[in-house]
Design a protein around this motif. Structure first.
Motif, PDB file in Angstrom:
ATOM      1  N   ALA A  44      11.465  -7.665  -6.397  1.00 20.26           N
ATOM      2  CA  ALA A  44      10.348  -8.006  -5.515  1.00 20.26           C
ATOM      3  C   ALA A  44       9.041  -8.135  -6.294  1.00 20.26           C
ATOM      4  N   ILE A  45       8.826  -7.263  -7.266  1.00 21.57           N
ATOM      5  CA  ILE A  45       7.634  -7.382  -8.112  1.00 21.57           C
ATOM      6  C   ILE A  45       7.660  -8.714  -8.843  1.00 21.57           C
ATOM      7  N   TYR A  46       8.797  -9.061  -9.402  1.00 19.34           N
ATOM      8  CA  TYR A  46       8.937 -10.331 -10.122  1.00 19.34           C
ATOM      9  C   TYR A  46       8.708 -11.518  -9.172  1.00 19.34           C
ATOM     10  N   ALA A  47       9.335 -11.476  -8.002  1.00 17.15           N
ATOM     11  CA  ALA A  47       9.173 -12.575  -7.033  1.00 17.15           C
ATOM     12  C   ALA A  47       7.720 -12.700  -6.596  1.00 17.15           C
ATOM     13  N   ASN A  48       7.049 -11.580  -6.439  1.00 19.07           N
ATOM     14  CA  ASN A  48       5.640 -11.600  -6.041  1.00 19.07           C
ATOM     15  C   ASN A  48       4.771 -12.193  -7.144  1.00 19.07           C
ATOM     16  N   GLU A  49       5.086 -11.883  -8.393  1.00 20.53           N
ATOM     17  CA  GLU A  49       4.345 -12.475  -9.517  1.00 20.53           C
ATOM     18  C   GLU A  49       4.475 -13.991  -9.506  1.00 20.53           C
ATOM     19  N   ILE A  50       5.660 -14.491  -9.204  1.00 25.78           N
ATOM     20  CA  ILE A  50       5.886 -15.944  -9.121  1.00 25.78           C
ATOM     21  C   ILE A  50       5.036 -16.552  -7.995  1.00 25.78           C
ATOM     22  N   GLN A  51       4.820 -15.780  -6.924  1.00 20.29           N
ATOM     23  CA  GLN A  51       4.012 -16.232  -5.782  1.00 20.29           C
ATOM     24  C   GLN A  51       2.519 -15.933  -5.997  1.00 20.29           C
TER      25      GLN A  51
ATOM     26  N   ILE B 260       9.848 -10.221   0.191  1.00 21.04           N
ATOM     27  CA  ILE B 260       9.232  -9.546  -0.968  1.00 21.04           C
ATOM     28  C   ILE B 260       8.691  -8.184  -0.556  1.00 21.04           C
ATOM     29  N   SER B 261       7.939  -8.133   0.527  1.00 21.97           N
ATOM     30  CA  SER B 261       7.340  -6.872   0.972  1.00 21.97           C
ATOM     31  C   SER B 261       8.405  -5.834   1.311  1.00 21.97           C
ATOM     32  N   TYR B 262       9.423  -6.247   2.033  1.00 21.19           N
ATOM     33  CA  TYR B 262      10.508  -5.341   2.415  1.00 21.19           C
ATOM     34  C   TYR B 262      11.188  -4.760   1.178  1.00 21.19           C
ATOM     35  N   ASN B 263      11.422  -5.588   0.198  1.00 20.11           N
ATOM     36  CA  ASN B 263      12.135  -5.139  -0.999  1.00 20.11           C
ATOM     37  C   ASN B 263      11.257  -4.366  -1.976  1.00 20.11           C
ATOM     38  N   LEU B 264       9.940  -4.534  -1.893  1.00 23.18           N
ATOM     39  CA  LEU B 264       9.062  -3.681  -2.694  1.00 23.18           C
ATOM     40  C   LEU B 264       9.283  -2.211  -2.331  1.00 23.18           C
ATOM     41  N   TRP B 265       9.649  -1.968  -1.098  1.00 26.21           N
ATOM     42  CA  TRP B 265       9.889  -0.601  -0.612  1.00 26.21           C
ATOM     43  C   TRP B 265      11.347  -0.181  -0.816  1.00 26.21           C
TER      44      TRP B 265
ATOM     45  N   ASN C 116       1.190 -13.169  -6.789  1.00 29.51           N
ATOM     46  CA  ASN C 116       0.898 -11.810  -6.317  1.00 29.51           C
ATOM     47  C   ASN C 116       0.213 -11.802  -4.952  1.00 29.51           C
ATOM     48  N   LYS C 117       0.569 -12.782  -4.104  1.00 29.16           N
ATOM     49  CA  LYS C 117      -0.096 -12.902  -2.798  1.00 29.16           C
ATOM     50  C   LYS C 117       0.550 -12.065  -1.693  1.00 29.16           C
ATOM     51  N   CYS C 118       1.752 -11.560  -1.935  1.00 26.14           N
ATOM     52  CA  CYS C 118       2.470 -10.827  -0.896  1.00 26.14           C
ATOM     53  C   CYS C 118       2.250  -9.323  -1.023  1.00 26.14           C
ATOM     54  N   ALA C 119       2.242  -8.658   0.103  1.00 27.40           N
ATOM     55  CA  ALA C 119       2.250  -7.199   0.200  1.00 27.40           C
ATOM     56  C   ALA C 119       0.868  -6.582   0.039  1.00 27.40           C
ATOM     57  N   THR C 120       0.799  -5.345   0.476  1.00 26.06           N
ATOM     58  CA  THR C 120      -0.424  -4.562   0.352  1.00 26.06           C
ATOM     59  C   THR C 120      -0.381  -3.764  -0.944  1.00 26.06           C
ATOM     60  N   LEU C 121      -1.503  -3.163  -1.289  1.00 28.74           N
ATOM     61  CA  LEU C 121      -1.532  -2.294  -2.468  1.00 28.74           C
ATOM     62  C   LEU C 121      -0.583  -1.113  -2.303  1.00 28.74           C
ATOM     63  N   ILE C 122      -0.432  -0.638  -1.077  1.00 31.06           N
ATOM     64  CA  ILE C 122       0.489   0.482  -0.827  1.00 31.06           C
ATOM     65  C   ILE C 122       1.926   0.054  -1.131  1.00 31.06           C
ATOM     66  N   GLY C 123       2.318  -1.127  -0.694  1.00 28.66           N
ATOM     67  CA  GLY C 123       3.665  -1.629  -0.977  1.00 28.66           C
ATOM     68  C   GLY C 123       3.906  -1.811  -2.472  1.00 28.66           C
ATOM     69  N   LYS C 124       2.902  -2.318  -3.153  1.00 25.97           N
ATOM     70  CA  LYS C 124       3.032  -2.516  -4.611  1.00 25.97           C
ATOM     71  C   LYS C 124       3.123  -1.176  -5.326  1.00 25.97           C
ATOM     72  N   ARG C 125       2.353  -0.194  -4.851  1.00 29.04           N
ATOM     73  CA  ARG C 125       2.417   1.148  -5.442  1.00 29.04           C
ATOM     74  C   ARG C 125       3.770   1.789  -5.161  1.00 29.04           C
ATOM     75  N   ARG C 126       4.284   1.611  -3.932  1.00 29.78           N
ATOM     76  CA  ARG C 126       5.581   2.183  -3.580  1.00 29.78           C
ATOM     77  C   ARG C 126       6.662   1.629  -4.492  1.00 29.78           C
ATOM     78  N   ALA C 127       6.596   0.344  -4.792  1.00 30.79           N
ATOM     79  CA  ALA C 127       7.582  -0.260  -5.690  1.00 30.79           C
ATOM     80  C   ALA C 127       7.558   0.418  -7.062  1.00 30.79           C
TER      81      ALA C 127
END
Length: 95
Positions: A17-24, A75-80, A26-37
């Motif tokens: 999910a981090i990788y997929a978000n970088e390709i996008q 992406i957001s779901y899988n960050l968690w 980094n537009k997906c998810a909140t800071l909390i979701g990124k931290r949880r990952a």
């Protein structure tokens, strides 16, 4: 209560999910979701409160997981930790 062990598949989901978000851009998810990952990937000892929040989030967010890594819901779901984390938490809390 037993210590929760983060499943390897949840770590893989978070990393993907981090990788997929970088390709996008980094537009997906909140800071909390990124931290949880990051917490999941590094096998951080998650508090009981954090585990409950994670379970609550995943239970709600599952509806947005379209199994399409170009979509922010997936992406957001899988960050968690995605399905693997949801299943593991369900088992953990139902002991």
């Amino acid at each position: 209560m037993d210590k929760f062990k983060i499943p390897l598949k949840a770590k893989i989901n978070a990393r993907n999910a981090i990788y997929a978000n970088e390709i996008q851009d980094n537009k997906c998810a909140t800071l909390i979701g990124k931290r949880r990952a990051r917490q999941i990937i590094t096998d951080e000892n998650l508090s009981l409160t954090t585990l409950k929040r994670t379970y609550s989030y995943l239970s709600r967010a599952k509806a947005y997981d379209k199994k399409d890594w170009t979509k922010c819901g997936t992406i957001s779901y899988n960050l968690w930790g995605g399905d693997a984390m949801l299943i593991a938490l369900k088992k953990f809390f139902n002991k």
